[in-house]
Scaffold this motif. Structure first.
Motif, PDB file in Angstrom:
ATOM      1  N   ARG A 226       0.836  -1.198   0.000  1.00  0.00           N
ATOM      2  CA  ARG A 226       0.000   0.000   0.000  1.00  0.00           C
ATOM      3  C   ARG A 226       0.880   1.261   0.000  1.00  0.00           C
ATOM      4  N   TRP A 227       1.933   1.220   0.808  1.00  0.00           N
ATOM      5  CA  TRP A 227       2.846   2.380   0.875  1.00  0.00           C
ATOM      6  C   TRP A 227       3.541   2.601  -0.468  1.00  0.00           C
ATOM      7  N   MET A 228       3.941   1.513  -1.115  1.00  0.00           N
ATOM      8  CA  MET A 228       4.595   1.608  -2.428  1.00  0.00           C
ATOM      9  C   MET A 228       3.666   2.279  -3.439  1.00  0.00           C
ATOM     10  N   GLU A 229       2.404   1.825  -3.476  1.00  0.00           N
ATOM     11  CA  GLU A 229       1.421   2.412  -4.393  1.00  0.00           C
ATOM     12  C   GLU A 229       1.164   3.872  -4.051  1.00  0.00           C
ATOM     13  N   ALA A 230       1.119   4.165  -2.750  1.00  0.00           N
ATOM     14  CA  ALA A 230       0.756   5.513  -2.305  1.00  0.00           C
ATOM     15  C   ALA A 230       1.903   6.510  -2.408  1.00  0.00           C
ATOM     16  N   THR A 231       3.097   6.011  -2.767  1.00  0.00           N
ATOM     17  CA  THR A 231       4.228   6.946  -2.914  1.00  0.00           C
ATOM     18  C   THR A 231       4.686   7.020  -4.369  1.00  0.00           C
ATOM     19  N   ARG A 232       4.043   6.216  -5.230  1.00  0.00           N
ATOM     20  CA  ARG A 232       4.455   6.179  -6.643  1.00  0.00           C
ATOM     21  C   ARG A 232       4.071   7.475  -7.358  1.00  0.00           C
ATOM     22  N   ASP A 233       5.033   8.049  -8.112  1.00  0.00           N
ATOM     23  CA  ASP A 233       4.815   9.258  -8.942  1.00  0.00           C
ATOM     24  C   ASP A 233       4.132  10.401  -8.196  1.00  0.00           C
ATOM     25  N   THR A 234       4.472  10.553  -6.944  1.00  0.00           N
ATOM     26  CA  THR A 234       3.884  11.670  -6.203  1.00  0.00           C
ATOM     27  C   THR A 234       4.895  12.140  -5.175  1.00  0.00           C
ATOM     28  N   PRO A 235       4.962  13.455  -4.919  1.00  0.00           N
ATOM     29  CA  PRO A 235       5.952  13.931  -3.944  1.00  0.00           C
ATOM     30  C   PRO A 235       5.576  13.489  -2.528  1.00  0.00           C
ATOM     31  N   VAL A 236       6.560  12.947  -1.790  1.00  0.00           N
ATOM     32  CA  VAL A 236       6.337  12.528  -0.409  1.00  0.00           C
ATOM     33  C   VAL A 236       7.349  13.274   0.455  1.00  0.00           C
ATOM     34  N   GLU A 237       6.873  13.874   1.549  1.00  0.00           N
ATOM     35  CA  GLU A 237       7.798  14.608   2.418  1.00  0.00           C
ATOM     36  C   GLU A 237       8.758  13.638   3.113  1.00  0.00           C
ATOM     37  N   LYS A 238       9.971  14.109   3.313  1.00  0.00           N
ATOM     38  CA  LYS A 238      11.003  13.282   3.961  1.00  0.00           C
ATOM     39  C   LYS A 238      10.514  12.770   5.317  1.00  0.00           C
ATOM     40  N   GLN A 239       9.863  13.659   6.063  1.00  0.00           N
ATOM     41  CA  GLN A 239       9.410  13.318   7.413  1.00  0.00           C
ATOM     42  C   GLN A 239       8.401  12.175   7.374  1.00  0.00           C
ATOM     43  N   GLU A 240       7.553  12.202   6.338  1.00  0.00           N
ATOM     44  CA  GLU A 240       6.524  11.174   6.197  1.00  0.00           C
ATOM     45  C   GLU A 240       7.180   9.813   5.972  1.00  0.00           C
ATOM     46  N   GLN A 241       8.175   9.803   5.081  1.00  0.00           N
ATOM     47  CA  GLN A 241       8.896   8.573   4.760  1.00  0.00           C
ATOM     48  C   GLN A 241       9.629   8.064   6.015  1.00  0.00           C
ATOM     49  N   LYS A 242      10.185   9.005   6.770  1.00  0.00           N
ATOM     50  CA  LYS A 242      10.908   8.674   8.016  1.00  0.00           C
ATOM     51  C   LYS A 242       9.952   8.012   9.009  1.00  0.00           C
ATOM     52  N   ASN A 243       8.770   8.617   9.148  1.00  0.00           N
ATOM     53  CA  ASN A 243       7.762   8.069  10.058  1.00  0.00           C
ATOM     54  C   ASN A 243       7.433   6.632   9.696  1.00  0.00           C
ATOM     55  N   TYR A 244       7.261   6.422   8.391  1.00  0.00           N
ATOM     56  CA  TYR A 244       6.896   5.087   7.901  1.00  0.00           C
ATOM     57  C   TYR A 244       7.995   4.091   8.280  1.00  0.00           C
ATOM     58  N   GLU A 245       9.233   4.478   8.001  1.00  0.00           N
ATOM     59  CA  GLU A 245      10.336   3.544   8.273  1.00  0.00           C
ATOM     60  C   GLU A 245      10.480   3.276   9.765  1.00  0.00           C
ATOM     61  N   SER A 246      10.259   4.337  10.576  1.00  0.00           N
ATOM     62  CA  SER A 246      10.422   4.157  12.032  1.00  0.00           C
ATOM     63  C   SER A 246       9.311   3.294  12.622  1.00  0.00           C
ATOM     64  N   LEU A 247       8.228   3.109  11.883  1.00  0.00           N
ATOM     65  CA  LEU A 247       7.148   2.217  12.335  1.00  0.00           C
ATOM     66  C   LEU A 247       7.321   0.816  11.745  1.00  0.00           C
ATOM     67  N   MET A 248       7.735   0.764  10.495  1.00  0.00           N
ATOM     68  CA  MET A 248       7.849  -0.523   9.800  1.00  0.00           C
ATOM     69  C   MET A 248       9.011  -1.348  10.359  1.00  0.00           C
ATOM     70  N   LEU A 249      10.088  -0.648  10.738  1.00  0.00           N
ATOM     71  CA  LEU A 249      11.286  -1.349  11.213  1.00  0.00           C
ATOM     72  C   LEU A 249      11.015  -2.178  12.476  1.00  0.00           C
ATOM     73  N   PRO A 250      10.460  -1.563  13.532  1.00  0.00           N
ATOM     74  CA  PRO A 250      10.181  -2.373  14.731  1.00  0.00           C
ATOM     75  C   PRO A 250       9.153  -3.474  14.456  1.00  0.00           C
ATOM     76  N   LEU A 251       8.218  -3.214  13.546  1.00  0.00           N
ATOM     77  CA  LEU A 251       7.212  -4.245  13.237  1.00  0.00           C
ATOM     78  C   LEU A 251       7.900  -5.457  12.598  1.00  0.00           C
ATOM     79  N   ARG A 252       8.803  -5.165  11.646  1.00  0.00           N
ATOM     80  CA  ARG A 252       9.536  -6.265  10.995  1.00  0.00           C
ATOM     81  C   ARG A 252      10.353  -7.032  12.035  1.00  0.00           C
TER      82      ARG A 252
END
Length: 312
Positions: A226-252
């Motif tokens: 879902r994140w891949m689709e939602a970030t394709r061909d569209t500007p995403v703020e650095k902070q948003e991407q950071k938030n995602y990674e900081s949540l996905m990492l502990p989950l993994r």
């Protein structure tokens, strides 16, 4: 007795004089001539002359009714004024009709050139709010006037409409892009909020059974896609991407630990249920417990499953 009135002299002719008779014959002849002229497709000039010089009122009126040229009508109106009421009324009415038609023609001309100008303005307009309905309205008005427009006006109008449609396409593409961008933004927000919620549940010690690896695995994969689709061909703020990674990492890391725990469950179970060793020479249970703890390598920020806690 009284005298009788004297009888007329036989020399006095009875009835019209020869002069009058001749005149009447000439009138008849003229009338016949003019009637003939009327029946033989007369020119406007001939009709004009008959309308003023006709031998009878009928001929004059008949000729006047067939006049269509403005100048002829105006001359006849001038001549008939105060002399020939029928002819005067007829040509006056005809002139009024011509004037009305001219006014109408002028209004149409005006309407057409205004419409062409409106279409050109519309093609350049920055007001995108009602662009499409405005274009529709222009086309509707044009269809009523189209048959009166000159070739040049038609081609100018159609060119402007073409430009409008091209702009509309750009606008619609942009609108769709914005809508998609908004939709992607909302999808990203939902992913972040779901990950946050999941992590918050996982970090809260729960008396329930431990979470299922399969469902957490599925959730992680779905959200990654879902994140891949939602970030394709569209500007995403650095902070948003950071938030995602900081949540996905502990989950993994949690899912990986849960899998390691599952793979070693039997050994752990065996360790936990083992009674005090009867023979100290036996394999040291502590080392094995430590080894198992090291193998599972449970992440510190999450509470341990009850069985692992017993082992610890």
């Amino acid at each position: 007795g009284r005298k009788k009135a004297p009888a007329p002299k036989p020399t006095e002719p009875v009835g019209p004089t020869v002069n009058q008779q001749e005149k009447s014959e000439r009138q008849d002849e003229l009338r016949q001539q003019q009637l003939q002229q009327l029946s033989a497709s007369p020119s406007q000039a001939e009709l004009e002359s008959l309308a003023t010089q006709g031998a009878t009122a009928d001929i004059r009126l008949s000729a006047a009714k067939r006049l269509i040229e403005k100048q002829s009508l105006q001359r006849v109106q001038k001549q008939a004024k105060g002399k020939d009421k029928g002819v005067y009324q007829t040509v006056r009415q005809a002139l009024q009709t011509i004037r009305d038609a001219e006014d109408e023609q002028q209004q149409r001309e005006q309407a057409i050139s205004t419409l062409v100008q409106n279409a050109r303005d519309q093609a350049r307009s920055d007001d995108t709010k009602l662009f499409e309905p405005r274009l529709e309205a222009l086309l509707k008005r044009w269809s009523a006037l189209e048959s009166y427009a000159s070739e040049a006006q038609t081609s100018e109008f159609l060119q402007a409409v073409h430009d409008c449609r091209a702009r509309l396409e750009v606008m619609n593409t942009e609108k769709a892009r914005q809508a998609q961008s908004l939709e992607q933004k909302s999808q990203r927000a939902e992913t972040l909020s779901l990950l946050e919620e999941t992590l918050s549940d996982l970090t809260r010690p729960s008396s329930d059974a431990e979470p299922s690896v399969a469902s957490l695995d599925a959730l992680q994969k779905t959200q990654e896609n879902r994140w891949m689709e939602a970030t394709r061909d569209t500007p995403v703020e650095k902070q948003e991407q950071k938030n995602y990674e900081s949540l996905m990492l502990p989950l993994r890391s949690y899912i990986a630990a849960l899998k390691r725990f599952g793979q070693n469950r039997e050994a752990i179970q065996a360790q936990v249920t083992v009674d005090e060793p009867s023979n100290p020479a036996d394999e040291n249970p502590e080392t094995t417990a430590e080894e198992l703890m090291a193998t599972v390598d449970w992440p510190a920020e999450f509470p341990m499953p009850p069985l692992l806690q017993q082992l610890a």
